[in-house]
Design a protein around this motif. Sequence first.
Motif, PDB file in Angstrom:
ATOM      1  N   PRO A 375       0.823  -1.210   0.000  1.00  0.00           N
ATOM      2  CA  PRO A 375       0.000   0.000   0.000  1.00  0.00           C
ATOM      3  C   PRO A 375       0.860   1.265   0.000  1.00  0.00           C
ATOM      4  O   PRO A 375       1.887   1.318   0.663  1.00  0.00           O
ATOM      5  N   CYS A 376       0.394   2.236  -0.741  1.00  0.00           N
ATOM      6  CA  CYS A 376       1.028   3.548  -0.718  1.00  0.00           C
ATOM      7  C   CYS A 376       0.738   4.167   0.649  1.00  0.00           C
ATOM      8  O   CYS A 376      -0.413   4.189   1.091  1.00  0.00           O
ATOM      9  N   PRO A 377       1.775   4.645   1.344  1.00  0.00           N
ATOM     10  CA  PRO A 377       1.523   5.189   2.679  1.00  0.00           C
ATOM     11  C   PRO A 377       0.574   6.385   2.677  1.00  0.00           C
ATOM     12  O   PRO A 377       0.002   6.720   3.711  1.00  0.00           O
ATOM     13  N   TYR A 378       0.414   7.023   1.519  1.00  0.00           N
ATOM     14  CA  TYR A 378      -0.481   8.176   1.466  1.00  0.00           C
ATOM     15  C   TYR A 378      -1.822   7.825   0.832  1.00  0.00           C
ATOM     16  O   TYR A 378      -2.597   8.692   0.456  1.00  0.00           O
ATOM     17  N   GLY A 379      -2.056   6.523   0.709  1.00  0.00           N
ATOM     18  CA  GLY A 379      -3.389   6.069   0.330  1.00  0.00           C
ATOM     19  C   GLY A 379      -3.687   6.046  -1.159  1.00  0.00           C
ATOM     20  O   GLY A 379      -4.824   5.795  -1.551  1.00  0.00           O
ATOM     21  N   ILE A 380      -2.678   6.317  -2.002  1.00  0.00           N
ATOM     22  CA  ILE A 380      -2.946   6.322  -3.442  1.00  0.00           C
ATOM     23  C   ILE A 380      -3.162   4.883  -3.911  1.00  0.00           C
ATOM     24  O   ILE A 380      -2.455   3.972  -3.503  1.00  0.00           O
ATOM     25  N   ASP A 381      -4.127   4.703  -4.790  1.00  0.00           N
ATOM     26  CA  ASP A 381      -4.350   3.383  -5.382  1.00  0.00           C
ATOM     27  C   ASP A 381      -3.580   3.333  -6.702  1.00  0.00           C
ATOM     28  O   ASP A 381      -4.135   3.544  -7.774  1.00  0.00           O
ATOM     29  N   LEU A 425      -9.985  10.467  -3.309  1.00  0.00           N
ATOM     30  CA  LEU A 425      -8.867  10.659  -2.385  1.00  0.00           C
ATOM     31  C   LEU A 425      -7.692   9.749  -2.707  1.00  0.00           C
ATOM     32  O   LEU A 425      -6.618   9.889  -2.141  1.00  0.00           O
ATOM     33  N   ARG A 426      -7.902   8.797  -3.601  1.00  0.00           N
ATOM     34  CA  ARG A 426      -6.823   7.869  -3.931  1.00  0.00           C
ATOM     35  C   ARG A 426      -6.301   8.113  -5.335  1.00  0.00           C
ATOM     36  O   ARG A 426      -5.620   7.276  -5.912  1.00  0.00           O
ATOM     37  N   HIS A 430      -3.150  13.182  -5.458  1.00  0.00           N
ATOM     38  CA  HIS A 430      -2.685  13.128  -4.072  1.00  0.00           C
ATOM     39  C   HIS A 430      -1.302  12.518  -3.947  1.00  0.00           C
ATOM     40  O   HIS A 430      -0.791  12.372  -2.832  1.00  0.00           O
ATOM     41  N   CYS A 431      -0.701  12.150  -5.062  1.00  0.00           N
ATOM     42  CA  CYS A 431       0.657  11.585  -5.000  1.00  0.00           C
ATOM     43  C   CYS A 431       1.631  12.704  -4.678  1.00  0.00           C
ATOM     44  O   CYS A 431       1.728  13.684  -5.403  1.00  0.00           O
ATOM     45  N   ILE A 432       2.364  12.513  -3.585  1.00  0.00           N
ATOM     46  CA  ILE A 432       3.272  13.591  -3.181  1.00  0.00           C
ATOM     47  C   ILE A 432       4.675  13.370  -3.717  1.00  0.00           C
ATOM     48  O   ILE A 432       5.561  14.198  -3.533  1.00  0.00           O
ATOM     49  N   CYS A 434       6.813  10.898  -2.892  1.00  0.00           N
ATOM     50  CA  CYS A 434       7.786  10.452  -1.881  1.00  0.00           C
ATOM     51  C   CYS A 434       8.634   9.307  -2.421  1.00  0.00           C
ATOM     52  O   CYS A 434       9.698   9.022  -1.894  1.00  0.00           O
TER      53      CYS A 434
ATOM     54  N   LEU B 333      -6.161  -0.977   1.280  1.00  0.00           N
ATOM     55  CA  LEU B 333      -5.472   0.281   1.065  1.00  0.00           C
ATOM     56  C   LEU B 333      -5.231   0.986   2.394  1.00  0.00           C
ATOM     57  O   LEU B 333      -5.936   0.737   3.369  1.00  0.00           O
ATOM     58  N   ALA B 334      -4.248   1.869   2.391  1.00  0.00           N
ATOM     59  CA  ALA B 334      -3.980   2.640   3.597  1.00  0.00           C
ATOM     60  C   ALA B 334      -5.214   3.469   3.960  1.00  0.00           C
ATOM     61  O   ALA B 334      -5.920   3.960   3.080  1.00  0.00           O
ATOM     62  N   ILE B 336      -7.340   6.532   4.959  1.00  0.00           N
ATOM     63  CA  ILE B 336      -7.206   7.976   4.774  1.00  0.00           C
ATOM     64  C   ILE B 336      -8.126   8.672   5.768  1.00  0.00           C
ATOM     65  O   ILE B 336      -9.343   8.463   5.755  1.00  0.00           O
ATOM     66  N   GLU B 446       9.903  13.315   0.554  1.00  0.00           N
ATOM     67  CA  GLU B 446       9.751  14.421  -0.390  1.00  0.00           C
ATOM     68  C   GLU B 446       8.257  14.640  -0.634  1.00  0.00           C
ATOM     69  O   GLU B 446       7.487  13.687  -0.628  1.00  0.00           O
ATOM     70  N   ASN B 449       3.503  18.569  -3.036  1.00  0.00           N
ATOM     71  CA  ASN B 449       2.233  18.440  -3.747  1.00  0.00           C
ATOM     72  C   ASN B 449       1.494  19.772  -3.849  1.00  0.00           C
ATOM     73  O   ASN B 449       0.769  20.006  -4.803  1.00  0.00           O
ATOM     74  N   ARG B 452       3.171  21.648  -6.656  1.00  0.00           N
ATOM     75  CA  ARG B 452       2.889  21.012  -7.946  1.00  0.00           C
ATOM     76  C   ARG B 452       1.499  21.384  -8.457  1.00  0.00           C
ATOM     77  O   ARG B 452       1.259  21.434  -9.656  1.00  0.00           O
TER      78      ARG B 452
END
Lengths: 466, 511
Positions: A375-381, A425-426, A430-432, A434, B333-334, B336, B446, B449, B452
Amino acid sequence: MKNKINRRDFIKKLGIGAGVTGLALAGCDSKSKEIAKTETTLTEIPTDKMTYRTNPKTGEKVSILGYGCMRWPTKSGDSARDAADEIDQETVNRLVDTAIAHGVNYFDTSPAYCKGRSERATGIALARHPRESYYIATKLSNFAPQTWSREASINMYRNSLKELQTDYIDYMLLHAIGMGGGMEEFQKRYIDNGMLDFLVAERDAGRIKNLGFSYHGDVAVFDWALANHDKYKWDFVQIQMNYLDWKHARELNPRNTDGEYLYGELEKRGIPAVIMEPLLGGRLSNVPDHIAARLKQREPEKSVASWAFRYAGTHPGVLTVLSGMTYMEHLEDNLRTYCPLEPLTDEEMEFLYDTADLMVKYPTVACNDCKYCMPCPYGIDIPSILLHYNKCVNQGYVVKDSQAENYAEARKAFLVGYDRSVPKLRQASHCIGCNQCSHHCPQGIDIPKELHRIDNYVESLKQQTI
Amino acid sequence: MKQDNISPTPKSKRKKTSALKLIRQIVAAVSIAMVTLLFLDFTGATHAWLGWMAKIQFLPALLSLNLAVIIGLIILTLVFGRLYCSVICPLGIMQDVFAWFGKKSKKNRYGYSPAKRALRYTMLAVMIVAIVAGIGGVVALLAPYSAYGRIAQSLLAPVWQWGNNLLASWAESRDSYAFYSVDVWLRGGITLAVAAVTLIALGVLAWRNGRTYCNTICPVGTVLGFLSRFSLLKPVIDTSKCNSCGLCARNCKGACINSKEHTIDYSRCVTCFDCLDKCNKGAISYTLRQPSVAKQSDRGATNASRREFMTVTAAIATSAALHAQEKTVDGGLAVIVDKKKPIRKTKIVPPGAKSIKNLESHCTACQLCVAACPNGVLRPSTALDSLMQPESSYERGYCRPECTRCSDVCPAGAIRPITVEDKSSVQIGHAVWVKANCVPLTDGVECGNCARHCPTGAITMVSSDVDNPDSPKIPVVNTERCIGCGACENLCPARPFSAIYVEGHEVHRTI
């Protein structure tokens, strides 16, 4: 045999006989022949239908299919271009025999090909045929600077004659001018050492029938060579040309020049063009699914590669189109395309250029949904985003600009489908970046880069800036 | 405009509806359908076509100083009477629907009652004071169009959207893109409660007594009622034909026909033509003629139900907020965490509002902008001084650069029309960085966002340690370029509170 019949029955039941000719041909008893008739669409390749082009200087008829000898097969079954093991001479001979039997008469090699082994293998195979039944093209190649001296160069040339078991070369080329150091390197390699003058003299002496050059890279060298056409009287020029490079060569690699320009310059001067990279190193054969489907839809019974070969051959100023054929299937497919060549219509040309636009702008992402990145730690699918994108590319819902015929439909399908496939939200926005995902990807996808690219596309659709 | 209503035949019990009434019913049905569609349509497709329906509403037109509409409505009233209340006002039409059901259950249920003049003019005075003093909450509560807007936005729209989502999932199963699903977001608990209570109260009142609200509370009704007393055309009782049966009065939803004295209180008549239809003798006609007996007497007891309504309305204002709960369930999934609204020193109002003051002084809190906002930004305010008026916040989305829907639909001049281009240079606020939440510092990853996605390029990522170029990069905001759209706040990975949020500007500036 029993096993094969079972398989055949099975396939027959499925009703996809047309696509499995190879299997059908594998059986050779009378019963299987009977079935083969109904299960194959591939007929015998005619031996007398090859399309020929005329060399304006010599009047000789050159087959539109030229055999590129840079990928002879090795015993391990790989291409000798990449593999180090021994060249499979027996297969080379068989390939050459088949080619000549079907009218191929142009063989293009170089001292550099197949790690230096191509000329010998080519020579062995060709020497089994009458010398006048084929034309040999080879090159003064440009390896390392230590081979650039006049003496080393002349040795290289003489060695080519020896390896090819001949006392004249039909088509002699300066190899890949414009590569590396551009004009400066060209000057050192062919001018300062007098090698170009030497080759011109050899042509005058009749040991070289046609003199030309192949070009890659710095367009200044190409322009210089053509500017001096009056002096050197180029008999032919070898250029990279295919439907992708016609308009996009520069875009794909800033060091390259669009085929449209190169061919145009030659045509202006009436210099015949020999075409290399008609398949762009296989990229026009191994295309993304949606491109394959697009091409197959138009010509279900022809190969994807056949489009590229027909494209190259359709240009009237083309003398021959080189294809480095490692396998018999490649040769057979190309022979089918060129025996005889069915030139593309204007509409088909446009279709290919549109295809090229699609390929350049929106290649699919090589994701196969293994989910190692998750899983992406920031919740992205991540996989869902990439798969949705790929799906849209495949369905033609990724458009180049708002002028696209299906723009409204494509925009809706992409955006609505995006929200359906991936919760807001996924989504990629929302991809930062990282980048904790990329090193998990077995396909080596630069995931943040792809996600940001897709996000940019989504933005441009939403804002209708494309 | 002669007597084009067909005289009823005494023989048949089922009377044919007169042409005038039929026209009124058809126009009203079309009108309410169009206005309602404005509130329901989340695609924004109908706004360009039907936006004018909101703009011809009396109070919004008055607040936006739309003179053409105001003069038009005055002329309409001076010619035809309070036709506005019967065919334009959606709240009026809605009450007619309830009243129609009421009449189904019990025939001839109404009766004459004297006008509540004192109450009417008090309410009008309250309204005027509220508008002048800028007490948005009071204006919003009293304005009829706003009341309907709240009902449509809070109660009808979710039903519409759920229906749409059903269609969307069906479409998805068919691989069609004809419908797409939308988030059903019950924003604003107060608004929802007010809408629900308004609907129930008006429904009950209309069911039992017809147009009580319109003739006692509604300030628009009072103003138009004042004008309609002088209208050219009006229903007139021909005393030579009238047998004082009182059928007209018992079917008058305005309770304005005094059948004994053969008088009609034109200030309360909403020109519905029901009386023309009901009269067996053909004694009532819609004509230019002045009534023979002009004087009206209308003093009487206060209607109990009216008092009841007032009590209910007052109760609404203090009713507690309901928090809309939403939950998404995910597989592997994580998790949110939902974003929470930061405490903003100054609230944010959308581009086109010009200033908080401009918005508050023009807004009738009709919820049309809230209904139109496709980005989950606008929601009704819960502050008392701007109750139910829109404000922006970015937990669910941000004010997207290509969207101008709220400014397109606002009928009251509270959010003035703005182009996409102009919007990109209007500063409605500015972004503020919250160091404690910023993920490069908290998670050591990093990010960038915010930078960006900043549409104006107002955010730059810089090294957090000036002397160390390899230190984590943090955003810095060039507030001169920031327009306050909230992309940074919404897309910030920090949750529940973003590491960058927007502070509103009292007065919007242009870059």
